[in-house]
Motif scaffolding. Structure first.
Motif, PDB file in Angstrom:
ATOM      1  N   GLY A 272      98.032  94.893  66.911  1.00  0.00           N
ATOM      2  CA  GLY A 272      97.057  94.181  66.098  1.00  0.00           C
ATOM      3  C   GLY A 272      96.523  92.920  66.760  1.00  0.00           C
ATOM      4  N   ARG A 273      95.463  92.393  66.152  1.00  0.00           N
ATOM      5  CA  ARG A 273      94.845  91.183  66.677  1.00  0.00           C
ATOM      6  C   ARG A 273      95.829  90.022  66.702  1.00  0.00           C
ATOM      7  NH1 ARG A 273      89.454  89.319  63.749  1.00  0.00           N
ATOM      8  NH2 ARG A 273      88.848  91.385  64.550  1.00  0.00           N
ATOM      9  N   ALA A 274      96.683  89.971  65.693  1.00  0.00           N
ATOM     10  CA  ALA A 274      97.672  88.884  65.644  1.00  0.00           C
ATOM     11  C   ALA A 274      98.618  88.951  66.840  1.00  0.00           C
ATOM     12  CB  ALA A 274      98.460  88.959  64.338  1.00  0.00           C
ATOM     13  N   ALA A 279     100.398  86.535  71.948  1.00  0.00           N
ATOM     14  CA  ALA A 279     100.756  86.645  73.359  1.00  0.00           C
ATOM     15  C   ALA A 279      99.863  85.776  74.238  1.00  0.00           C
ATOM     16  CB  ALA A 279     100.676  88.100  73.803  1.00  0.00           C
ATOM     17  N   PHE A 280      98.556  85.827  73.985  1.00  0.00           N
ATOM     18  CA  PHE A 280      97.627  85.131  74.871  1.00  0.00           C
ATOM     19  C   PHE A 280      97.577  83.630  74.625  1.00  0.00           C
ATOM     20  CE2 PHE A 280      95.289  89.396  75.097  1.00  0.00           C
ATOM     21  CZ  PHE A 280      96.044  89.777  76.195  1.00  0.00           C
ATOM     22  N   LEU A 281      98.166  83.177  73.521  1.00  0.00           N
ATOM     23  CA  LEU A 281      98.260  81.739  73.283  1.00  0.00           C
ATOM     24  C   LEU A 281      99.620  81.178  73.671  1.00  0.00           C
ATOM     25  CD1 LEU A 281      96.367  81.299  69.878  1.00  0.00           C
ATOM     26  CD2 LEU A 281      95.525  80.879  72.195  1.00  0.00           C
ATOM     27  N   ASN A 282     100.482  82.042  74.179  1.00  0.00           N
ATOM     28  CA  ASN A 282     101.804  81.606  74.633  1.00  0.00           C
ATOM     29  C   ASN A 282     101.670  81.105  76.076  1.00  0.00           C
ATOM     30  OD1 ASN A 282     104.462  81.312  75.501  1.00  0.00           O
ATOM     31  ND2 ASN A 282     105.180  83.171  74.479  1.00  0.00           N
ATOM     32  N   ARG A 284     103.704  79.930  78.117  1.00  0.00           N
ATOM     33  CA  ARG A 284     104.769  80.329  79.034  1.00  0.00           C
ATOM     34  C   ARG A 284     104.443  81.650  79.724  1.00  0.00           C
ATOM     35  NH1 ARG A 284     107.705  78.162  74.552  1.00  0.00           N
ATOM     36  NH2 ARG A 284     108.837  76.257  75.178  1.00  0.00           N
ATOM     37  N   LEU A 285     103.826  82.575  78.986  1.00  0.00           N
ATOM     38  CA  LEU A 285     103.464  83.856  79.587  1.00  0.00           C
ATOM     39  C   LEU A 285     102.408  83.676  80.675  1.00  0.00           C
ATOM     40  CD1 LEU A 285     103.373  86.274  76.511  1.00  0.00           C
ATOM     41  CD2 LEU A 285     105.294  85.559  77.936  1.00  0.00           C
ATOM     42  N   TRP A 286     101.491  82.743  80.470  1.00  0.00           N
ATOM     43  CA  TRP A 286     100.471  82.482  81.483  1.00  0.00           C
ATOM     44  C   TRP A 286     101.076  81.853  82.734  1.00  0.00           C
ATOM     45  CZ3 TRP A 286      96.174  84.937  81.474  1.00  0.00           C
ATOM     46  CH2 TRP A 286      95.579  85.328  80.269  1.00  0.00           C
ATOM     47  N   VAL A 287     102.113  81.060  82.566  1.00  0.00           N
ATOM     48  CA  VAL A 287     102.795  80.494  83.735  1.00  0.00           C
ATOM     49  C   VAL A 287     103.429  81.622  84.551  1.00  0.00           C
ATOM     50  CG1 VAL A 287     104.690  79.019  84.517  1.00  0.00           C
ATOM     51  CG2 VAL A 287     103.202  78.251  82.667  1.00  0.00           C
ATOM     52  N   HIS A 288     104.069  82.575  83.861  1.00  0.00           N
ATOM     53  CA  HIS A 288     104.664  83.707  84.570  1.00  0.00           C
ATOM     54  C   HIS A 288     103.594  84.582  85.227  1.00  0.00           C
ATOM     55  CE1 HIS A 288     108.868  83.162  83.465  1.00  0.00           C
ATOM     56  NE2 HIS A 288     108.477  82.853  82.234  1.00  0.00           N
ATOM     57  N   PHE A 289     102.460  84.733  84.565  1.00  0.00           N
ATOM     58  CA  PHE A 289     101.338  85.463  85.155  1.00  0.00           C
ATOM     59  C   PHE A 289     100.912  84.821  86.470  1.00  0.00           C
ATOM     60  CE2 PHE A 289      96.713  85.629  85.712  1.00  0.00           C
ATOM     61  CZ  PHE A 289      96.471  86.993  85.725  1.00  0.00           C
ATOM     62  N   CYS A 405     109.407  86.018  75.195  1.00  0.00           N
ATOM     63  CA  CYS A 405     108.685  86.734  74.137  1.00  0.00           C
ATOM     64  C   CYS A 405     109.524  86.783  72.863  1.00  0.00           C
ATOM     65  CB  CYS A 405     108.354  88.155  74.587  1.00  0.00           C
ATOM     66  SG  CYS A 405     107.394  88.219  76.104  1.00  0.00           S
ATOM     67  N   GLU A 406     108.839  86.794  71.736  1.00  0.00           N
ATOM     68  CA  GLU A 406     109.526  86.762  70.450  1.00  0.00           C
ATOM     69  C   GLU A 406     109.665  88.123  69.798  1.00  0.00           C
ATOM     70  OE1 GLU A 406     107.776  83.917  67.867  1.00  0.00           O
ATOM     71  OE2 GLU A 406     108.363  82.189  69.060  1.00  0.00           O
ATOM     72  N   ASP A 407     108.852  89.103  70.178  1.00  0.00           N
ATOM     73  CA  ASP A 407     108.942  90.421  69.564  1.00  0.00           C
ATOM     74  C   ASP A 407     108.469  91.482  70.542  1.00  0.00           C
ATOM     75  OD1 ASP A 407     106.056  90.485  69.419  1.00  0.00           O
ATOM     76  OD2 ASP A 407     106.199  89.244  67.623  1.00  0.00           O
ATOM     77  N   SER A 408     108.563  92.740  70.128  1.00  0.00           N
ATOM     78  CA  SER A 408     108.267  93.854  71.029  1.00  0.00           C
ATOM     79  C   SER A 408     106.783  93.924  71.385  1.00  0.00           C
ATOM     80  CB  SER A 408     108.717  95.170  70.388  1.00  0.00           C
ATOM     81  OG  SER A 408     108.125  95.328  69.117  1.00  0.00           O
ATOM     82  N   GLU A 409     105.891  93.575  70.463  1.00  0.00           N
ATOM     83  CA  GLU A 409     104.466  93.576  70.759  1.00  0.00           C
ATOM     84  C   GLU A 409     104.153  92.582  71.867  1.00  0.00           C
ATOM     85  OE1 GLU A 409     102.250  92.770  67.239  1.00  0.00           O
ATOM     86  OE2 GLU A 409     102.170  94.872  66.631  1.00  0.00           O
ATOM     87  N   GLU A 410     104.679  91.380  71.729  1.00  0.00           N
ATOM     88  CA  GLU A 410     104.434  90.342  72.722  1.00  0.00           C
ATOM     89  C   GLU A 410     105.047  90.736  74.061  1.00  0.00           C
ATOM     90  OE1 GLU A 410     104.637  85.448  72.983  1.00  0.00           O
ATOM     91  OE2 GLU A 410     105.874  86.524  71.521  1.00  0.00           O
ATOM     92  N   ARG A 411     106.196  91.391  74.024  1.00  0.00           N
ATOM     93  CA  ARG A 411     106.854  91.799  75.260  1.00  0.00           C
ATOM     94  C   ARG A 411     106.035  92.870  75.977  1.00  0.00           C
ATOM     95  NH1 ARG A 411     111.293  92.841  73.013  1.00  0.00           N
ATOM     96  NH2 ARG A 411     111.920  90.655  73.020  1.00  0.00           N
ATOM     97  N   ALA A 412     105.441  93.802  75.224  1.00  0.00           N
ATOM     98  CA  ALA A 412     104.613  94.840  75.838  1.00  0.00           C
ATOM     99  C   ALA A 412     103.386  94.241  76.507  1.00  0.00           C
ATOM    100  CB  ALA A 412     104.195  95.859  74.774  1.00  0.00           C
ATOM    101  N   LEU A 413     102.742  93.293  75.837  1.00  0.00           N
ATOM    102  CA  LEU A 413     101.573  92.642  76.415  1.00  0.00           C
ATOM    103  C   LEU A 413     101.952  91.781  77.612  1.00  0.00           C
ATOM    104  CD1 LEU A 413      99.734  91.628  73.120  1.00  0.00           C
ATOM    105  CD2 LEU A 413      98.985  93.339  74.773  1.00  0.00           C
ATOM    106  N   ALA A 414     103.106  91.127  77.530  1.00  0.00           N
ATOM    107  CA  ALA A 414     103.566  90.312  78.656  1.00  0.00           C
ATOM    108  C   ALA A 414     103.806  91.174  79.886  1.00  0.00           C
ATOM    109  CB  ALA A 414     104.848  89.574  78.277  1.00  0.00           C
ATOM    110  N   MET A 415     104.381  92.369  79.696  1.00  0.00           N
ATOM    111  CA  MET A 415     104.615  93.281  80.817  1.00  0.00           C
ATOM    112  C   MET A 415     103.299  93.652  81.481  1.00  0.00           C
ATOM    113  SD  MET A 415     107.337  94.768  82.176  1.00  0.00           S
ATOM    114  CE  MET A 415     108.516  94.944  80.839  1.00  0.00           C
ATOM    115  N   THR A 416     102.281  93.930  80.649  1.00  0.00           N
ATOM    116  CA  THR A 416     100.966  94.271  81.185  1.00  0.00           C
ATOM    117  C   THR A 416     100.375  93.104  81.956  1.00  0.00           C
ATOM    118  OG1 THR A 416     100.585  95.784  79.332  1.00  0.00           O
ATOM    119  CG2 THR A 416      98.666  95.090  80.579  1.00  0.00           C
ATOM    120  N   MET A 417     100.519  91.893  81.421  1.00  0.00           N
ATOM    121  CA  MET A 417     100.005  90.707  82.108  1.00  0.00           C
ATOM    122  C   MET A 417     100.654  90.526  83.477  1.00  0.00           C
ATOM    123  SD  MET A 417      99.903  88.023  78.898  1.00  0.00           S
ATOM    124  CE  MET A 417      99.550  86.583  79.925  1.00  0.00           C
TER     125      MET A 417
END
Length: 519
Positions: A272-274, A279-282, A284-289, A405-417
């Motif tokens: 979902g959009r949420a 994910a994209f407002l986290n 920390r994920l952008w730092v790892h990217f 990541c806080e949940d499975s959705e965020e983790r899936a998007l983080a993996m893609t990033m």
């Protein structure tokens, strides 16, 4: 306990599933020995197949670096800068088609899609042997990128569906051993095959592409017969009625994964959009990217030109391919040691920073040694150091990223990033080593040093952030333990004896590994 969620605050732990991510009721009804046997059987079936696929991918992707030493550019009719554009097209094809490929994977399942991908990029690799001219070179590199685009995220997704979250991190590193072993072996294999120049009137690089492409196609057939699709469809593509697991083994393997992350029992049609917003407002994920972006650009560039660089030291052309494999073979036990420390001691940040530092040191050596006259052994040592520490910071960074990541959705998007970050790095990395900078590549090594310094600073900033999070979690645990113990004393005292918790006993008196039920 009210207030801050400790598992979300502590960077050493995976976040627990959210309250709305628990749709199933699953409990442990097996012994530790049963689980061990089922998991070993899964390891022996799944891991060699995924490693084989990654091995083939790296052979087909990296053979171009070995072909350069066999007059590939002259025979095809391109110069070094045009060659770099072709390498950019490879990375561009991967980036553009990675998400569509993942969508197909989700619909048809990993068994069918990963098998098909080996057939596709094996076929493209085979027909690279017949290319002639700049247009054909660009087209084949772009097609190879398209056909390879979904294999790595598909393999990672497959691991995440069959294993628990803590088990996945170790197997991701084993999966990447296929990449490392493929990179190292391709240099030795090329040394032998390139000596076939003149057979049937063909060049050595012709036979390199042709033979390795056919090997990939045959490996695709192996995956077609052996790779199971999923818990719901535990059959291979070519044997749709045969299962390598019995019903009891499938029950154990599936239930243990759902106990670890119940969200894996839900197959959602879309995130979902949420989820995207979260994910994209986290930050920390952008730092790892950006860490992946910084590590992989220099590494991709150096891997392409390492045989050529060694050749410039005065070593024979074909011998340079064999010599370029030494550091890559040393990388395998080194990366295993780093991954063991990362997982066993929960040292995610320190291992990434140490890997970056050693990788950076390699380029510093190369930049200094290029100015030496003669001393080809010393110059070669700089190449060995760079290769040994060049790749594994990327999978270690992915494992570290998953804890943010806080949940499975965020983790899936983080993996893609993270995967896209690594492939985008190939686009800019392809232009680092240019024709006007050869043979010493002073500018290229200086650029790589600057990029890795930035990446190391980013990794240090994330590690400092984790230190503060760990301290906050520790304080919260200490402040909350007193209130929890007082609450438990009151509630336990208030409970009558007939509703006190009872121990769980399995059929036959077996002792369970864990007593846990997901509501």
């Amino acid at each position: 306990m009210s207030g801050l969620d400790m598992k979300r605050a502590n960077p050493d732990e995976f976040s627990p599933p959210n309250y709305d991510e628990e749709p199933l009721t699953t409990s442990v009804d097996w012994t530790k020995e049963e689980e061990g046997r089922a998991k070993r059987k899964l390891d022996l079936l799944l891991m060699p197949l995924l490693v084989l696929g990654f091995f083939c991918l790296q052979l087909d992707r990296g053979n171009i670096a070995n072909a350069i030493t066999d007059n590939f550019m002259k025979d095809v009719g391109i110069n070094q800068n045009q060659f770099n554009v072709g390498q950019q097209m490879l990375s561009l094809g991967i980036v553009l088609f990675e998400i569509p490929s993942n969508m197909i994977l989700y619909r048809v399942g990993p068994g069918k899609w990963l098998t098909l991908q080996l057939f596709l990029f094996g076929t493209v690799s085979t027909f690279q042997a017949f290319q002639k001219g700049y247009g054909a070179f660009i087209a084949t590199r772009f097609l190879l990128g398209i056909t390879e685009s979904g294999f790595i995220p598909g393999g990672l997704w497959t691991l995440s569906t069959w294993y628990t979250r803590k088990e996945t991190a170790k197997r991701v590193m084993v999966f990447y051993f296929g990449n490392q072993f493929g990179s190292a072996s391709s240099k030795l294999i090329a040394y032998g095959i390139l000596h076939m120049r003149g057979v049937a009137g063909r060049s050595g690089w012709f036979w390199l592409f042709f033979i390795m492409g056919l090997f990939t196609i045959v490996s695709g057939m192996v995956l077609g017969f052996l790779l199971p699709d999923s818990f719901k469809n535990p059959h291979s593509t070519f044997l749709p009625k045969y299962s390598y697991f019995n019903e009891r083994e499938l029950h154990i393997l599936r239930a243990r994964v759902l106990l670890d992350d119940p969200m894996k029992g839900k197959k959602k049609k879309r995130i979902g959009r949420a989820g995207f917003k979260k994910a994209f407002l986290n930050w920390r994920l952008w730092v790892h990217f950006l860490i992946s972006l910084a590590n992989n650009g220099p590494q991709r560039a150096f891997d392409t030109y390492s045989p050529t660089i060694i050749n410039s030291f005065g070593f024979a052309s074909l011998s340079a391919n064999a010599l370029a494999s030494v550091g890559l073979f040393l990388q395998i036990p080194t990366s295993y040691a780093f991954s063991f420390v990362s997982d066993h001691f929960n040292k995610r940040g320190p291992t990434v920073m140490a890997g970056f530092s050693c990788h950076l040191l390699g380029y510093i050596f190369n930049r200094i040694f290029t100015e030496l006259k003669g001393r080809r052994g010393v110059k070669y040592f700089g190449v060995i150091i760079t290769q040994t520490f060049g790749t594994f910071s990327h999978p270690l960074n992915i494992a570290w990223m998953s804890l943010a990541c806080e949940d499975s959705e965020e983790r899936a998007l983080a993996m893609t990033m993270a995967i896209m970050g690594g492939n985008i790095a190939g686009i800019y990395g392809a232009q680092i080593f240019r024709q006007d900078d050869k043979p010493k590549y002073r500018r290229a090594f200086s650029i790589n040093i600057a990029i890795l310094v930035v990446g190391l600073c980013l990794a240090c900033s994330r590690y400092i952030d984790d230190l503060f999070r760990r301290r906050r979690a520790s304080k919260q645990v200490r402040s909350g333990s007193a209130s929890d113990s007082q609450y438990e004393e009151k509630t336990d005292a208030a409970l009558p004896s007939d509703v006190q918790p009872a121990p769980v006993v399995l059929a036959g008196g077996a002792t369970p590994l864990v007593s846990k039920t997901v509501p």
